[in-house]
Motif scaffolding. Structure first.
Motif, PDB file in Angstrom:
ATOM      1  N   LEU A   1       0.841  -1.195   0.000  1.00 61.71           N
ATOM      2  CA  LEU A   1       0.000   0.000   0.000  1.00 61.71           C
ATOM      3  C   LEU A   1       0.876   1.245   0.000  1.00 61.71           C
ATOM      4  CD1 LEU A   1      -2.594  -1.147   2.701  1.00 61.71           C
ATOM      5  CD2 LEU A   1      -2.898  -1.176   0.224  1.00 61.71           C
ATOM      6  N   PRO A   2       0.551   2.231  -0.860  1.00 61.80           N
ATOM      7  CA  PRO A   2       1.329   3.477  -0.867  1.00 61.80           C
ATOM      8  C   PRO A   2       1.087   4.264   0.420  1.00 61.80           C
ATOM      9  CG  PRO A   2      -0.586   3.658  -2.312  1.00 61.80           C
ATOM     10  CD  PRO A   2      -0.556   2.241  -1.826  1.00 61.80           C
ATOM     11  N   LEU A   3       2.099   5.011   0.851  1.00 62.30           N
ATOM     12  CA  LEU A   3       1.989   5.809   2.076  1.00 62.30           C
ATOM     13  C   LEU A   3       2.124   7.291   1.749  1.00 62.30           C
ATOM     14  CD1 LEU A   3       4.147   3.813   4.678  1.00 62.30           C
ATOM     15  CD2 LEU A   3       1.661   3.843   4.456  1.00 62.30           C
ATOM     16  N   SER A   4       1.328   8.111   2.446  1.00 63.23           N
ATOM     17  CA  SER A   4       1.468   9.564   2.321  1.00 63.23           C
ATOM     18  C   SER A   4       2.722  10.000   3.067  1.00 63.23           C
ATOM     19  CB  SER A   4       0.241  10.250   2.921  1.00 63.23           C
ATOM     20  OG  SER A   4       0.210   9.987   4.327  1.00 63.23           O
ATOM     21  N   SER A   5       3.169  11.212   2.807  1.00 61.05           N
ATOM     22  CA  SER A   5       4.365  11.707   3.502  1.00 61.05           C
ATOM     23  C   SER A   5       4.127  11.779   5.003  1.00 61.05           C
ATOM     24  CB  SER A   5       4.762  13.075   2.948  1.00 61.05           C
ATOM     25  OG  SER A   5       3.659  13.965   3.020  1.00 61.05           O
ATOM     26  N   ALA A   6       2.870  12.073   5.415  1.00 62.09           N
ATOM     27  CA  ALA A   6       2.549  12.115   6.847  1.00 62.09           C
ATOM     28  C   ALA A   6       2.675  10.723   7.467  1.00 62.09           C
ATOM     29  CB  ALA A   6       1.134  12.654   7.045  1.00 62.09           C
ATOM     30  N   ALA A   7       2.145   9.699   6.760  1.00 58.57           N
ATOM     31  CA  ALA A   7       2.214   8.326   7.284  1.00 58.57           C
ATOM     32  C   ALA A   7       3.652   7.836   7.345  1.00 58.57           C
ATOM     33  CB  ALA A   7       1.372   7.404   6.415  1.00 58.57           C
ATOM     34  N   LEU A   8       4.489   8.267   6.385  1.00 53.37           N
ATOM     35  CA  LEU A   8       5.893   7.854   6.383  1.00 53.37           C
ATOM     36  C   LEU A   8       6.635   8.338   7.628  1.00 53.37           C
ATOM     37  CD1 LEU A   8       7.033   8.352   2.671  1.00 53.37           C
ATOM     38  CD2 LEU A   8       7.057   6.212   3.952  1.00 53.37           C
ATOM     39  N   GLN A   9       6.172   9.466   8.189  1.00 54.85           N
ATOM     40  CA  GLN A   9       6.834  10.024   9.369  1.00 54.85           C
ATOM     41  C   GLN A   9       6.358   9.379  10.674  1.00 54.85           C
ATOM     42  OE1 GLN A   9       6.943  14.437   9.342  1.00 54.85           O
ATOM     43  NE2 GLN A   9       6.308  14.275   7.204  1.00 54.85           N
ATOM     44  N   ASP A  10       5.356   8.511  10.556  1.00 55.58           N
ATOM     45  CA  ASP A  10       4.809   7.836  11.747  1.00 55.58           C
ATOM     46  C   ASP A  10       5.674   6.633  12.100  1.00 55.58           C
ATOM     47  OD1 ASP A  10       3.378   6.630  13.719  1.00 55.58           O
ATOM     48  OD2 ASP A  10       1.593   6.221  12.512  1.00 55.58           O
ATOM     49  N   ALA A  11       6.543   6.785  13.089  1.00 54.71           N
ATOM     50  CA  ALA A  11       7.524   5.741  13.431  1.00 54.71           C
ATOM     51  C   ALA A  11       6.874   4.459  13.928  1.00 54.71           C
ATOM     52  CB  ALA A  11       8.500   6.270  14.479  1.00 54.71           C
ATOM     53  N   GLY A  12       5.680   4.545  14.520  1.00 56.15           N
ATOM     54  CA  GLY A  12       5.065   3.350  15.112  1.00 56.15           C
ATOM     55  C   GLY A  12       3.996   2.703  14.249  1.00 56.15           C
ATOM     56  N   LEU A  13       3.894   3.110  12.966  1.00 55.68           N
ATOM     57  CA  LEU A  13       2.807   2.628  12.113  1.00 55.68           C
ATOM     58  C   LEU A  13       2.864   1.102  11.921  1.00 55.68           C
ATOM     59  CD1 LEU A  13       0.396   3.147  10.251  1.00 55.68           C
ATOM     60  CD2 LEU A  13       2.018   3.620   8.383  1.00 55.68           C
ATOM     61  N   ALA A  14       4.036   0.565  11.600  1.00 54.98           N
ATOM     62  CA  ALA A  14       4.151  -0.882  11.349  1.00 54.98           C
ATOM     63  C   ALA A  14       3.766  -1.679  12.584  1.00 54.98           C
ATOM     64  CB  ALA A  14       5.577  -1.230  10.914  1.00 54.98           C
ATOM     65  N   GLU A  15       4.216  -1.217  13.780  1.00 54.05           N
ATOM     66  CA  GLU A  15       3.901  -1.940  15.024  1.00 54.05           C
ATOM     67  C   GLU A  15       2.402  -1.916  15.312  1.00 54.05           C
ATOM     68  OE1 GLU A  15       6.371   0.195  14.651  1.00 54.05           O
ATOM     69  OE2 GLU A  15       8.066  -1.192  14.859  1.00 54.05           O
ATOM     70  N   ARG A  16       1.755  -0.740  15.072  1.00 52.98           N
ATOM     71  CA  ARG A  16       0.305  -0.649  15.332  1.00 52.98           C
ATOM     72  C   ARG A  16      -0.479  -1.533  14.370  1.00 52.98           C
ATOM     73  NH1 ARG A  16       1.032   4.543  15.409  1.00 52.98           N
ATOM     74  NH2 ARG A  16      -0.319   4.968  13.625  1.00 52.98           N
ATOM     75  N   LEU A  17      -0.015  -1.583  13.094  1.00 51.56           N
ATOM     76  CA  LEU A  17      -0.707  -2.409  12.108  1.00 51.56           C
ATOM     77  C   LEU A  17      -0.617  -3.889  12.465  1.00 51.56           C
ATOM     78  CD1 LEU A  17       0.219  -0.703   8.720  1.00 51.56           C
ATOM     79  CD2 LEU A  17      -2.024  -0.809   9.781  1.00 51.56           C
ATOM     80  N   GLN A  18       0.538  -4.301  13.022  1.00 46.51           N
ATOM     81  CA  GLN A  18       0.704  -5.715  13.389  1.00 46.51           C
ATOM     82  C   GLN A  18      -0.221  -6.117  14.534  1.00 46.51           C
ATOM     83  OE1 GLN A  18       4.813  -7.364  13.389  1.00 46.51           O
ATOM     84  NE2 GLN A  18       5.414  -5.399  12.510  1.00 46.51           N
ATOM     85  N   ALA A  19      -0.767  -5.127  15.242  1.00 47.17           N
ATOM     86  CA  ALA A  19      -1.724  -5.419  16.314  1.00 47.17           C
ATOM     87  C   ALA A  19      -3.146  -5.584  15.782  1.00 47.17           C
ATOM     88  CB  ALA A  19      -1.693  -4.302  17.361  1.00 47.17           C
ATOM     89  N   VAL A  20      -3.362  -5.231  14.509  1.00 46.70           N
ATOM     90  CA  VAL A  20      -4.696  -5.365  13.906  1.00 46.70           C
ATOM     91  C   VAL A  20      -4.974  -6.849  13.641  1.00 46.70           C
ATOM     92  CG1 VAL A  20      -6.081  -4.834  11.847  1.00 46.70           C
ATOM     93  CG2 VAL A  20      -4.573  -3.082  12.824  1.00 46.70           C
ATOM     94  N   PRO A  21      -6.160  -7.357  14.014  1.00 49.17           N
ATOM     95  CA  PRO A  21      -6.486  -8.766  13.744  1.00 49.17           C
ATOM     96  C   PRO A  21      -6.380  -9.074  12.249  1.00 49.17           C
ATOM     97  CG  PRO A  21      -8.111  -7.787  15.211  1.00 49.17           C
ATOM     98  CD  PRO A  21      -7.237  -6.670  14.745  1.00 49.17           C
ATOM     99  N   GLY A  22      -5.668 -10.170  11.939  1.00 51.89           N
ATOM    100  CA  GLY A  22      -5.499 -10.566  10.547  1.00 51.89           C
ATOM    101  C   GLY A  22      -4.196 -10.099   9.931  1.00 51.89           C
ATOM    102  N   VAL A  23      -3.473  -9.186  10.581  1.00 56.15           N
ATOM    103  CA  VAL A  23      -2.184  -8.721  10.059  1.00 56.15           C
ATOM    104  C   VAL A  23      -1.065  -9.546  10.693  1.00 56.15           C
ATOM    105  CG1 VAL A  23      -0.569  -6.787   9.875  1.00 56.15           C
ATOM    106  CG2 VAL A  23      -3.020  -6.388   9.616  1.00 56.15           C
ATOM    107  N   ALA A  24      -0.299 -10.255   9.884  1.00 55.45           N
ATOM    108  CA  ALA A  24       0.761 -11.127  10.390  1.00 55.45           C
ATOM    109  C   ALA A  24       2.116 -10.428  10.435  1.00 55.45           C
ATOM    110  CB  ALA A  24       0.864 -12.379   9.511  1.00 55.45           C
ATOM    111  N   ASP A  25       2.344  -9.479   9.513  1.00 54.79           N
ATOM    112  CA  ASP A  25       3.655  -8.832   9.425  1.00 54.79           C
ATOM    113  C   ASP A  25       3.485  -7.531   8.655  1.00 54.79           C
ATOM    114  OD1 ASP A  25       6.382  -8.431   9.649  1.00 54.79           O
ATOM    115  OD2 ASP A  25       6.938  -9.837   8.055  1.00 54.79           O
ATOM    116  N   ALA A  26       4.315  -6.558   8.967  1.00 55.12           N
ATOM    117  CA  ALA A  26       4.271  -5.283   8.248  1.00 55.12           C
ATOM    118  C   ALA A  26       5.645  -4.639   8.286  1.00 55.12           C
ATOM    119  CB  ALA A  26       3.233  -4.349   8.876  1.00 55.12           C
ATOM    120  N   VAL A  27       6.041  -4.030   7.164  1.00 56.76           N
ATOM    121  CA  VAL A  27       7.319  -3.317   7.124  1.00 56.76           C
ATOM    122  C   VAL A  27       7.173  -2.096   6.217  1.00 56.76           C
ATOM    123  CG1 VAL A  27       8.226  -4.749   5.233  1.00 56.76           C
ATOM    124  CG2 VAL A  27       9.818  -3.539   6.721  1.00 56.76           C
ATOM    125  N   VAL A  28       7.652  -0.955   6.714  1.00 63.39           N
ATOM    126  CA  VAL A  28       7.630   0.284   5.939  1.00 63.39           C
ATOM    127  C   VAL A  28       8.931   0.389   5.157  1.00 63.39           C
ATOM    128  CG1 VAL A  28       7.614   2.805   6.063  1.00 63.39           C
ATOM    129  CG2 VAL A  28       6.112   1.475   7.558  1.00 63.39           C
TER     130      VAL A  28
END
Length: 462
Positions: free
Chosen positions: A403-430
């Motif tokens: 998924l493409p990220l906006s410049s604001a989302a790119l600056q969110d250091a904890g985005l990958a960790e929060r996404l991995q807490a979503v049910p159904g998400v096994a792994d995420a990397v920015v």
């Protein structure tokens, strides 16, 4: 201007997928058509021995394995099309060299040169450049189908072409198909606006070492190596067995391969559906390896007449088609987020290395231990594979998203960790340089709209 979120492939995407699938099919036809005829027709060449016939069958795999990843990386630097054109020209040159050879050594040199046209990674990268993320899996599936179809066609057309025009005519046909592939790329495949750095379809150098250390991926790499080694070795022995034991002249072999491939293709479909729906792919894979092992023992000990050989080949191709279709899917599931392209690059290298080993080993075994020695050698390799595969874990039933990220989302250091807490998400990397996030999801548990909403509303880190 087409809607970037359209559920249908655009005209350009359809042309890219169909054109590049055709390029793959032409090239694979040229490599595979030799399989059913080399063992029977190749002995007429000057200097032929069974070991050298085996080398001629598997030789393309050596250069293909060595150059597969480097050519893919080169296409990132100088462009996809120059690498694809150069690869197809090299392949055509190898075909012409083999066509004009009057000794087995000339054919071996031609096969080595054919393999040096290692364009698979560059073609897949160009396909990624020309398709949107939501259609990329569909486009790659079209390429996968073209490879499977070209193998089936090669098993039938190879014997028919060789019967009509000899081995030199067969190699001339493969040269013509390579040139036709260049024409398709030049006239039918659209031009990409820019080359994408895309981790799902290309090899990322920073992901190479983690991929080589991943035991689950290594098991699958060994699986495809063993599968293609068994295929190549078997195709040294099976055509000869049809002549010696089945009393079937080599000009009539095409109908045996056609029967075995058609029945084998339809027979494997229920097993794949069962494995995916019931989430039992490990059991299906282990069962298929057991069937391969049983087939090789059957050929060695029981297959003494035409009916037995045809029956054995139908069962063999059911297991082979099942494994050939399911192993890439397992690599996609097991690879970490953002690592699928690199994992598939190592997997393809293992496949070509297996083809080389199988051809060389099969020829050597036949020369020293006759037909039964080849089949027993394949059975031993299948047994070793089975022991290795038993230790694998049930693969995760996940799909890769980018998924493409906006410049604001790119600056969110904890985005990958929060996404991995979503049910159904096994792994995420920015991946900052691509302005994208790679996610592995279980589609049965995930609400994709909620996921995209979470990314769009990602707060900016302070």
């Amino acid at each position: 201007m087409h809607d970037p979120h359209s559920e249908r492939m655009s005209g350009g995407e359809t042309r890219a997928a169909s054109g590049l699938a055709l390029v793959f099919a032409f090239r694979m036809l040229g490599l595979f058509m030799v399989l059913p005829v080399m063992a029977t027709y190749g002995m007429e060449l000057q200097g032929s021995t069974p070991a050298l016939i085996g080398l001629a069958i598997g030789a393309y795999g050596l250069t293909q394995a060595i150059l597969q990843i480097p050519f893919g990386m080169l296409s990132d630097r100088i462009g996809r099309r120059p690498v694809i054109y150069a690869g197809l020209l090299i392949f055509a040159a190898g075909s012409l060299l083999a066509a004009n050879a009057d000794s087995i050594f000339g054919v071996i040199a031609g096969r080595v040169l054919q393999g040096a046209g290692a364009i698979s990674a560059a073609v897949m990268a160009l396909l990624s450049d020309l398709t949107r993320e939501q259609h990329r899996t569909k486009a790659m599936a079209m390429v996968g189908m073209s490879i499977g179809l070209s193998f089936a066609v090669a098993m039938v057309v190879g014997p028919l072409l060789t019967r009509a025009f000899g081995l030199s005519g067969l190699f001339l046909a493969t040269a013509a198909m390579a040139l036709l592939g260049m024409l398709v790329v030049a006239t039918w495949v659209p031009r990409a606006a820019a080359a994408l750095q895309h981790r799902e379809s290309g090899v990322a150098s920073q992901a190479l070492w983690p991929t080589l250390k991943n035991l689950d991926l290594l098991r699958l790499d060994f699986a495809i190596l063993a599968l293609h080694a068994i295929l190549m070795a078997s195709f040294i022995a099976l055509p000869l067995a049809l002549v010696e034991q089945g009393a079937l002249v080599k000009e009539e072999h095409w109908w045996v391969y056609l029967t075995a491939l058609l029945v084998g293709f339809f027979a494997m479909v229920p097993f794949i559906i069962y494995g995916e729906k019931k989430r039992r792919m490990k059991q299906v894979l282990l069962g298929a390896v057991c069937v391969l092992l049983a087939c090789e023992l059957f050929f060695a000990l029981v297959g003494q007449d035409l009916r037995s050989l045809v029956l054995g080949m139908v069962v063999f191709f059911t297991a082979f088609n099942l494994l050939e279709a399911s192993l890439p899917s397992l690599v996609s599931k097991v690879a970490p987020a953002g690592g699928k392209g690199t994992a598939m690059g190592v997997y393809a290298t293992s496949q070509f290395l297996g083809a080389a080993i199988g051809g060389i080993l099969g020829g050597w075994l036949y020369q020293h231990y006759s037909l039964s020695g080849v089949f027993l050698g394949c059975a031993l390799l299948a047994l070793f594979w089975l022991a290795f595969a038993v230790t694998m874990r049930e693969p995760p039933y996940v799909t890769s998203l980018r998924l493409p990220l906006s410049s604001a989302a790119l600056q969110d250091a904890g985005l990958a960790e929060r996404l991995q807490a979503v049910p159904g998400v096994a792994d995420a990397v920015v991946v900052v340089e691509e302005a994208a996030i790679y996610i592995k999801v279980d589609t049965q548990q995930l609400d994709r709209k909620s996921l995209e909403r979470l990314i769009e509303t990602a707060p900016v880190a302070c």
